[in-house]
Design a protein around this motif. Structure first.
Motif, mmCIF file in Angstrom:
data_model
loop_
_atom_site.group_PDB
_atom_site.id
_atom_site.type_symbol
_atom_site.label_atom_id
_atom_site.label_comp_id
_atom_site.label_asym_id
_atom_site.label_seq_id
_atom_site.Cartn_x
_atom_site.Cartn_y
_atom_site.Cartn_z
ATOM 1 N N THR A 1 12.349 -44.912 -49.234
ATOM 2 C CA THR A 1 11.951 -43.771 -50.342
ATOM 3 C C THR A 1 13.071 -43.741 -51.377
ATOM 4 O O THR A 1 12.930 -42.416 -51.954
ATOM 5 N N VAL B 1 10.659 -35.863 -50.250
ATOM 6 C CA VAL B 1 9.928 -37.053 -49.826
ATOM 7 C C VAL B 1 10.151 -36.933 -48.376
ATOM 8 O O VAL B 1 10.928 -36.852 -47.704
ATOM 9 N N THR C 1 8.427 -38.723 -44.527
ATOM 10 C CA THR C 1 7.675 -40.086 -43.725
ATOM 11 C C THR C 1 7.540 -39.641 -42.413
ATOM 12 O O THR C 1 8.137 -38.414 -42.022
ATOM 13 N N ALA D 1 3.692 -41.758 -46.184
ATOM 14 C CA ALA D 1 4.784 -40.908 -46.647
ATOM 15 C C ALA D 1 4.011 -40.017 -47.587
ATOM 16 O O ALA D 1 2.601 -39.804 -48.180
ATOM 17 N N VAL E 1 5.090 -36.747 -51.117
ATOM 18 C CA VAL E 1 5.839 -36.600 -52.068
ATOM 19 C C VAL E 1 5.706 -35.184 -52.692
ATOM 20 O O VAL E 1 4.337 -34.924 -52.733
ATOM 21 N N ILE F 1 7.944 -45.900 -53.934
ATOM 22 C CA ILE F 1 8.129 -45.989 -52.482
ATOM 23 C C ILE F 1 7.828 -47.269 -52.084
ATOM 24 O O ILE F 1 6.629 -48.047 -52.271
#
Lengths: 757, 159, 290
Positions: free
Chosen positions: A55, A67, A69, A106, A108, A123
């Motif tokens: 990322t 960000v 995950t 993920a 953002v 990403i």
């Protein structure tokens, strides 16, 4: 003159003025200071291992503030069937594996949506694609790829319902039919997509505004997934743009916004795009149906055997309930002396399938009512007659399963029969088909493992007589705010405008399981009625003292007049007593409490509503196009609390269930939904809507508040079956797999052997 | 490079600077703060964003804001006069012509445009008038009844 | 997500043509934008310069005269639908417009934009082909004319050259004893055509023989196209139901439909077969009344 002052009246909904002026603020409209916008990165693969997620480039993009995950989460799995940990199989933000096209990997947060979207492209995710399987019949084979660890043959839930001896009974039957059906998927297509604004503050508290059917479930599931105490999570339900079963599980917008907000301590808003709504939220459970029905030549049904395999998609969700209910409602609305159901739910690498209005019953009704018509034709018995012969009646016991108290099925059959007779002369290639149903008023089996009463409410009476009603019930458009306010007003003896409802905010409202399974009117209605009664009794104490009437007299409140029931002219104003009561209680406001959990009502539902629907279609025999001309429904839902609400629910149900019958579908290729846009997902618009007619049957359900029971969900059950039967009546072809498209009808017409008149 | 945009919304003049790619619905909702107009799709199909532009019903998600330069725009927020609701709003309330309410703004504006162009539409014309608007809750018939009631004069506006 | 672009709003046709000539491949024309904006939002089209011709009122008109009907390219669908002269003399155009998308789309979208979008399922093209319409294409170099049926080259691809703009649609005067009809098949009333068919029949005076026939298919090939072999079956003959049936069958062999999630190729051919016969019959009835 009506014996009720408020319920049964045609009223303006309490949330009306805000909605018709554009003033109502949905989650979609919420803007908070310093708020960021989130976007979710989703798997392009139906089945893959996640090898690495980089990322770093996304984090450097100007305007990106965070960000996250799966690695940034606690790595827990959740599911709404909390009672059974093996069914809590969804991480939401995937850590090691993705299981369907659209599985989040993920998320953002950025200063605006465009920047967030741009960041997604930055990403880098390294996947190792795995073999995938898309059809449940393939998924249960020995050599199919395993989707979840430890789940053999991808069968994650099985259900069995049985009474009597089906095999013996078949031996006694004069006629046996075996038929197969295929029920398609369907998208909820709420006008407001899934969305959430999550705000985690420095004191460690999380507030989430979200479009939801069950703020309590979201609160509890979020707390579990985030490692917070439930009391530190507040879920607020603003006006919500539809649910239909898609919004009572924890979804990616809510979870991802919360995780992000916790990381950066700023509010984060995530609104799913319409495409995400189609591809990455849960959908109606597709099912393969195998039915064996046995009857005597006089039309008495002796035995029914049902086997179903459902396409579970990638995660369980409420799919386990749909599996059970489809098997249970396959026995509705008839008295089968012998019955057996075996259901299997198989994982596949497709978008998870779960709950949608009707909850497995539209599927079971389509299959069952189609087959019943076929059996009736074989036996030479009229379709209404065969239903009459076997239909459930009040106080029927479904052996070992449920107790039906009120049931107006036979009256509904009578009304529909009358309606069909009136439309005697139909144009060529027109036909009327019927389907009968019965549906639950909320579920009893506590798969969520809640320690709380299923519904609870609080009533607070202020000095000027204005009443605040606090309830966890969620109005998603079905009108529970209005219905519950009406119940409160009726019980308390005041006017609707005296009630102000606060609903769906876990911070101030007592828990309620939410708007699913058509439970709010009966379950929360009971809680509200009890709370109102509790408050009322406190007022009556003071009124009794003031009036000093003979002890034999009962008191009640009606139209703001507290009076002796037998001598209504003797009484005192509600407003006066409120003031005196508060003074008498040393200045304490009057609070009434009520709750409801169905006890000793079996494990399925405390009450059931019934109905019969007649669909009239016209078929163009050269193109196969089916036109829905008229849909007339006779139904009963106990005492009608909110008549305008019920009419709306019926007509809306026809739009949704009619669409399920002939135009809505989600074709897929390698797990990818091919029509993830409204232009491509065909649904009924105003020019396509048939004429509708409602025939209301009067019944009274002892278990429900003022005798009320469900209406909004059961009404979606019969339409697909009624359409299938109507098409057969019109042009003599049977379509056993949904949706009933023109191409299928035309092909069937061409394959039909020419019949001599 | 941002460009100047001048338009009136509900009788009020606005002067803004917007990126060319800005859609009219974004100007209304995000720049001016009139969130009554909704968005429900990405392909101009749902009609939730319907407003009136120079007297015509249009989908505000499908018009670049700059194309509305100099235009007169009306949104749902402009229907009521102070606290006095427009006849269509009253009819929608009485006939239960909404449930979740998300499509309602679009339905009201499409209906208003229809009636301003043709005060006596037939039932078929009313259906056509809202055919560009999807409703997932009501099944449309209550909306048609509400509009019909206004057409029949049930809600004569007091002058 | 729409990518950023430079926005230009020329005030005259000449200005527009100059910009088109200047920016060539880097620019795209927008008018109503009812199709284009969807593509731009999906990121499928991302021009550096967007030339907005919606304001070119000089291209928005409906004129009927001795030479026939002339419609400016920036005329909205709704204006065509509501035009008294079109409703009276070229009613098939108004009927077609009435079923095109929604009122909202028709209020802003334009006929020129629709034709240049070149969606084979579009409604106007087959009708214009049946009406023997031509298009006027302008550039700085001058003007040229082209029949509508030659304009679309492939899916979403037209014969417009660099610097060219569609300015006008011309429909020749309808010959006497001519009837034109259009229908499209769909499951949802206002939807795009699964298959669309337009037929124009011209009869000889008094003898009922088919002097001219034009059959145009929509959504049945990569471009809207004429079914010329089917036309040949009817030309010079008296039209009967049996003949119409044959025409439909021939037309279905001329179609080149695709299979997609809405319909299979086989079904689309079947629709062509059925609809050509039906629409032909309707056109014949109109021709007899004309």
């Amino acid at each position: 003159m009506s014996k009720y002052s408020v319920i049964g009246q045609r009223v303006r909904r309490v949330d009306g003025p805000e909605k018709v002026t554009g003033n109502a603020k949905y989650t979609f409209d919420i803007v908070l200071p310093n708020m960021l916008y989130g976007k979710i990165l989703r798997s392009p693969h139906p089945h893959a291992r996640i090898l690495n997620i980089d990322t770093s480039k996304a984090e450097k993009l100007i305007g990106v503030k965070g960000v996250v995950t799966g690695k940034d989460t606690l790595g827990k799995k959740q599911g709404i069937w909390r009672r059974f940990p093996e069914l809590c199989d969804e991480e939401i933000l995937c850590r090691e594996k993705v299981r369907y096209v659209g599985d989040p990997v993920a998320v953002v947060a950025a200063v605006d949506e465009d920047t967030a979207e741009e960041a997604l492209d930055l990403i880098d995710v390294e996947y190792e694609p795995l073999p995938a399987v898309f059809d449940p019949l393939e998924a249960i084979k020995e050599d199919a790829p395993q989707i979840h660890d430890g789940v053999e043959l991808n069968i994650n839930v099985t259900r069995h319902i049985e009474w009597g001896d089906v095999d013996e009974a078949f031996k006694k039957c004069d006629r046996i039919r075996e038929d197969q059906f295929k029920c398609s998927s369907q998208a909820h297509m709420c006008m407001e997509t899934h969305d959430a604004v999550a705000s985690f503050d420095y004191s460690g508290k999380l507030t989430v505004w979200t479009s939801t059917q069950a703020s309590y479930y979201i609160q509890a599931l979020l707390a579990g997934m985030l490692g917070l105490r439930e009391g530190d999570v507040r879920v607020i339900k603003p006006p919500t743009g539809g649910g239909f079963g898609s919004k009572f599980e924890l979804d990616s917008a809510q979870f991802c916004a919360s995780v992000l907000s916790m990381k950066i301590c700023k509010p984060v808003k995530i609104v799913l795009s319409r495409e995400e709504e189609f591809t990455a939220t849960k959908r109606r459970t597709p099912m393969y149906y195998y039915l064996k029905l046995g009857a005597k030549k006089d039309g008495t049904l002796l035995a029914k055997e049902v086997r179903v395999i459902t396409d579970g998609g990638a995660y369980t969700g409420m799919g386990a309930t749909a599996l059970y209910l489809t098997g249970f409602f396959s026995s509705f609305p008839y008295k089968y002396p012998n019955y057996r159901y075996d259901g299997y739910r198989a994982y596949t690498n497709t978008a998870p399938t779960s709950a949608m209005r009707g909850f497995g019953a539209p599927q079971s009704t389509f299959a069952g009512e189609s087959q019943l018509d076929m059996m009736a034709e074989e036996l030479g018995i009229d379709p209404v007659e065969i239903r009459r012969k076997n239909g459930m009646t009040p106080d029927y016991v479904v052996p070992g399963q449920a107790f039906i108290q009120s049931c107006g099925l036979h009256e509904c059959l009578d009304k529909i029969e009358e309606h069909i007779k009136q439309r005697r002369k139909l144009p060529p290639n027109h036909g009327i088909g019927i389907a009968a149903y019965g549906f639950m008023s909320g579920g009893i089996f506590n798969w969520f493992d809640t320690p709380y009463a299923f519904s609870a409410a609080l009533v607070r009476i202020n000095i000027d007589g204005k009443v605040d009603l606090f309830t966890g019930a969620c109005d998603i458009g079905q009108g529970s705010d209005t219905t519950l306010s009406m119940i409160c007003a009726e019980e308390l003896g005041v006017k609707l405008e005296d009630i102000r409802i606060h609903a769906g905010d876990t911070g101030i409202c007592p828990a309620d399981l939410g708007a699913w399974g058509s439970r709010e009117t009966l379950m929360n209605g009971n809680a509200v009625k009890r709370a109102a009664a509790d408050a009322k009794n406190q007022l009556l104490e003071f009124a009794a003292a003031k009036l000093g009437a003979n002890i034999v007299y009962d008191m009640d409140i009606k139209d703001r007049w507290i009076h002796l029931v037998d001598r209504p002219e003797r009484g005192v104003s509600y407003f006066d007593i409120v003031k005196e009561a508060i003074r008498g209680k040393d200045g304490e406001v009057i609070i009434g409490r009520g709750h409801y959990t169905p006890h000793r009502k079996g494990m399925i539902s405390p009450a059931y509503s019934f109905g019969v629907q007649a669909a009239e279609v016209g078929v163009d025999t050269e193109t196969g196009k089916v036109k829905l001309v008229n849909v007339t429904t006779a139904h009963e839902s106990g005492t009608v609390i909110n008549p305008v609400g019920i009419e709306g629910q019926l007509e809306g149900a026809i739009m949704m269930a009619g669409g399920y019958g002939f135009c809505e579908d989600q074709p897929m290729d390698e797990g990818k939904i091919l029509n993830p846009s409204i232009a491509d997902y065909k649904l009924i618009r105003s020019l396509d809507m048939p004429e509708t007619k409602i025939l209301e049957i009067d019944t009274y359900e002892p278990e429900g508040p003022f005798g009320a029971k469900e209406a909004g969900e059961g009404l979606t059950n019969p339409t697909a079956g009624a359409i299938a039967n109507a098409v057969y009546k019109a042009v003599g072809v049977r379509i056993n797999n949904l949706p009933i498209t023109p191409e299928k009808v035309l092909r069937a017409l061409k394959e039909k052997p020419k019949q001599k008149k | 490079m941002k460009k100047e945009l001048k338009l009136t919304v509900n009788g009020q003049p606005y002067e803004l600077y917007v990126k060319p790619k800005t859609l009219l619905v974004q100007v209304l909702r995000d720049h001016i703060g009139l969130t009554g107009t909704k968005r429900g799709c990405s392909d101009s199909s749902c009609g939730a964003c319907t407003i009136m532009l120079n007297g015509m019903a249009v989908k505000s998600c499908s018009i670049l804001a700059l194309q509305a330069n100099g235009a007169e725009v009306h949104t749902v927020e402009g229907l009521a006069k102070g606290t006095e609701l427009h006849p269509l709003q009253k009819a929608f309330l009485d006939y239960g012509a909404y449930q979740c309410g998300f499509c309602t703004s679009g339905m009201l504006m499409a209906s208003r445009a229809l009636l301003e162009e043709n005060p006596k539409p037939t039932k078929e014309q009313i259906k056509e008038g809202i055919d560009g608007n999807i409703c997932r809750c009501t099944g449309y018939n209550s909306i048609i009844r509400a509009v019909t009631a206004v057409v029949k004069g049930e809600y004569k506006e007091e002058k | 997500m729409i990518k950023d672009f430079e926005y230009l709003a020329p005030k005259t046709l000449k200005e527009a043509l100059t910009l088109l000539d200047k920016y060539k491949d880097d620019c795209k024309v927008i008018c109503g934008g009812q199709s284009l904006l969807i593509l731009m939002r999906q990121g499928l089209v991302a021009p550096q310069y967007l030339i907005d011709i919606k304001g070119l009122s000089e291209l928005s008109y409906i004129k009927d005269g001795k030479d026939g009907l002339k419609i400016g390219a920036t005329t909205t669908h709704r204006a065509i639908e509501k035009s008294p002269v079109i409703q009276k003399k070229f009613s098939v155009l108004a009927e077609m417009e009435r079923r095109l998308a929604s009122i909202q789309t028709r209020n802003w979208g334009t006929i020129g934009g629709n034709i240049c979008h070149a969606d084979p399922a579009g409604d106007p093209a087959p009708v214009l082909i049946a009406l023997n319409a031509t298009l006027s294409l302008a550039s700085l170099k001058g003007e040229r004319s082209m029949p509508v049926e030659d304009f679309c080259l492939d899916y979403f691809e037209t014969a417009l050259e660099h610097g060219e703009l569609l300015t006008e649609i011309r429909v020749p005067p309808i010959p006497p004893h001519t009837g034109t009809a259009y229908t499209k098949f769909n499951v949802i009333e206002s939807d795009l055509a699964t298959v669309g068919v337009a037929v124009s029949v011209t009869l000889g005076a008094g003898d009922g023989v088919c002097q001219d026939i034009r059959i145009a298919l929509g959504a049945a090939a990569p471009t809207p196209r004429r079914a010329k072999k089917a036309e040949a079956v009817l030309k010079g003959k008296k039209i009967t139901d049996a003949l119409l049936k044959e025409v439909g069958e021939v037309a279905s062999t001329e179609a080149e439909p695709i299979s997609d999630i809405y319909a299979s190729e086989e079904y689309r051919r079947e629709l062509v077969r059925v609809l050509v016969a039906r629409v032909g019959k309707e056109a014949l009835a109109r021709a007899k009344q004309a």
